[in-house]
Design a protein around this motif. Sequence first.
Motif, short mmCIF file in Angstrom:
data_model
loop_
_atom_site.label_atom_id
_atom_site.label_comp_id
_atom_site.label_asym_id
_atom_site.label_seq_id
_atom_site.Cartn_x
_atom_site.Cartn_y
_atom_site.Cartn_z
N GLU A 261 47.08 46.41 35.22
CA GLU A 261 47.01 45.73 36.51
C GLU A 261 46.21 46.55 37.52
OE1 GLU A 261 51.03 45.07 37.64
OE2 GLU A 261 51.46 43.70 35.98
N ILE A 262 46.35 47.86 37.48
CA ILE A 262 45.59 48.72 38.38
C ILE A 262 44.10 48.62 38.09
CG2 ILE A 262 45.10 51.15 38.93
CD1 ILE A 262 48.09 51.71 38.62
N GLU A 263 43.74 48.60 36.80
CA GLU A 263 42.34 48.47 36.43
C GLU A 263 41.75 47.15 36.92
OE1 GLU A 263 42.14 48.95 32.23
OE2 GLU A 263 42.70 51.08 32.27
N LYS A 264 42.54 46.09 36.83
CA LYS A 264 42.07 44.78 37.30
C LYS A 264 41.89 44.78 38.82
CE LYS A 264 44.19 42.18 33.50
NZ LYS A 264 45.28 41.24 33.10
N LEU A 265 42.80 45.41 39.53
CA LEU A 265 42.67 45.49 40.98
C LEU A 265 41.44 46.31 41.38
CD1 LEU A 265 46.40 45.99 42.03
CD2 LEU A 265 44.94 44.06 42.65
N ALA A 266 41.20 47.41 40.66
CA ALA A 266 40.03 48.23 40.96
C ALA A 266 38.75 47.45 40.70
CB ALA A 266 40.06 49.50 40.11
N GLU A 267 38.73 46.67 39.64
CA GLU A 267 37.56 45.85 39.33
C GLU A 267 37.40 44.76 40.39
OE1 GLU A 267 34.25 44.26 37.97
OE2 GLU A 267 35.14 46.16 37.30
N LEU A 268 38.50 44.18 40.85
CA LEU A 268 38.45 43.18 41.92
C LEU A 268 37.85 43.78 43.19
CD1 LEU A 268 39.16 40.44 43.19
CD2 LEU A 268 41.47 41.35 43.64
N ARG A 269 38.23 45.01 43.49
CA ARG A 269 37.70 45.69 44.67
C ARG A 269 36.20 45.85 44.57
NH1 ARG A 269 36.62 50.44 47.40
NH2 ARG A 269 38.00 50.95 49.15
N ARG A 270 35.73 46.34 43.41
CA ARG A 270 34.28 46.53 43.22
C ARG A 270 33.53 45.21 43.30
NH1 ARG A 270 36.38 50.23 39.32
NH2 ARG A 270 36.27 48.62 37.68
N SER A 271 34.08 44.19 42.66
CA SER A 271 33.44 42.87 42.65
C SER A 271 33.38 42.26 44.05
CB SER A 271 34.20 41.94 41.70
OG SER A 271 33.66 40.65 41.71
N LEU A 272 34.46 42.43 44.79
CA LEU A 272 34.52 41.89 46.14
C LEU A 272 33.46 42.53 47.03
CD1 LEU A 272 36.01 40.14 48.25
CD2 LEU A 272 37.50 42.10 48.68
N VAL A 273 33.38 43.85 46.99
CA VAL A 273 32.40 44.57 47.81
C VAL A 273 30.98 44.13 47.44
CG1 VAL A 273 31.41 46.82 48.33
CG2 VAL A 273 33.89 46.56 48.20
N ALA A 274 30.70 44.07 46.13
CA ALA A 274 29.35 43.70 45.69
C ALA A 274 29.00 42.28 46.12
CB ALA A 274 29.26 43.83 44.17
N SER A 275 29.95 41.37 46.00
CA SER A 275 29.69 39.97 46.35
C SER A 275 29.44 39.79 47.83
CB SER A 275 30.87 39.09 45.91
OG SER A 275 31.04 39.11 44.52
N VAL A 276 30.19 40.51 48.65
CA VAL A 276 30.06 40.33 50.10
C VAL A 276 28.78 40.97 50.63
CG1 VAL A 276 31.08 40.91 52.34
CG2 VAL A 276 32.54 40.10 50.46
N VAL A 277 28.49 42.19 50.21
CA VAL A 277 27.32 42.88 50.76
C VAL A 277 26.00 42.29 50.26
CG1 VAL A 277 28.58 45.03 51.09
CG2 VAL A 277 27.30 44.67 48.95
N THR A 278 26.03 41.57 49.15
CA THR A 278 24.82 40.93 48.63
C THR A 278 24.70 39.47 49.06
OG1 THR A 278 25.92 40.35 46.56
CG2 THR A 278 24.70 42.44 46.64
N GLY A 279 25.66 38.99 49.81
CA GLY A 279 25.58 37.63 50.33
C GLY A 279 26.07 36.55 49.37
#
Length: 283
Positions: A261-279
Amino acid sequence: MRVGQWDMHYEDFKQIPIPLPPQEEQERIVAFLDQKTAEIDEAISKKERLIELLEEQKAMLINKAVTQGLNPDAPRNKTDSSWIDTIPSHWQVKRAKYLFREIDERSVSGEEELLSVSHLTGVTPRSEKTNVYMFMAEDYSGSKLCRPNDLVFNIMWAWMGALGVSDRVGIVSPSYGVYRQLKEGTFNNWYLEHLLRSTLYVAEYNKRSTGLHSSRLRLYSQIFLDMELGFPPREDQNKIEQETKKQVSQADAVITSVRSEIEKLAELRRSLVASVVTGKMRV
């Protein structure tokens, strides 16, 4: 430019187009990510704390089982030992010198498997210690040999519980303590290792070890052999191992699930940041 290595000059870097949203939108992005990543980090922190608690419970479970047995209602007797208070009435207390003899068998070639002894993993092959950096000698002839079922103490780190029972032939430092049971089969290897690494015993190593401060403490052979050990019959040792492993495996299953679950949350964090900053995700 070297083969396999690419260089980028500043003039080339300046030509790369960089999408840049308006200042107001940048501020919204920062505020959004600050809030969402903080929520994810808090969730990760709670799960990491849960793992810590489960690990503590495992340690407490093992400690209690190997020093007190499985039946909390079993009759208990007070011992003559100054540091082992009471034990189940059918257990016995003996000094280590009546249970073990020190072994000083040396390697001639130094080509046997090099073993490491730590408070975390007990006796394990040095080749498996990928995250530990240690001086490697050119010649290991003269190292101490240990064999299956031998008890090995890292005398310099015994105060941390650096000991274990070997499951193979190998070599260890000449300064380590290697001991063999006087009567083969007195101890179940799993039980013996966890008994001697229990908090009660490690605390006693700290009291008895000689040295000016913790980094210089040494638990020499004569000190260990003079210590009392409280233990049950071999049949009980086997039962303690079986039952404790069963309970520990249940905790391990939960820990594995929480780590996933921690690994999935960490991946969610990375994906969220990438999606937002790239539009890709508008906020």
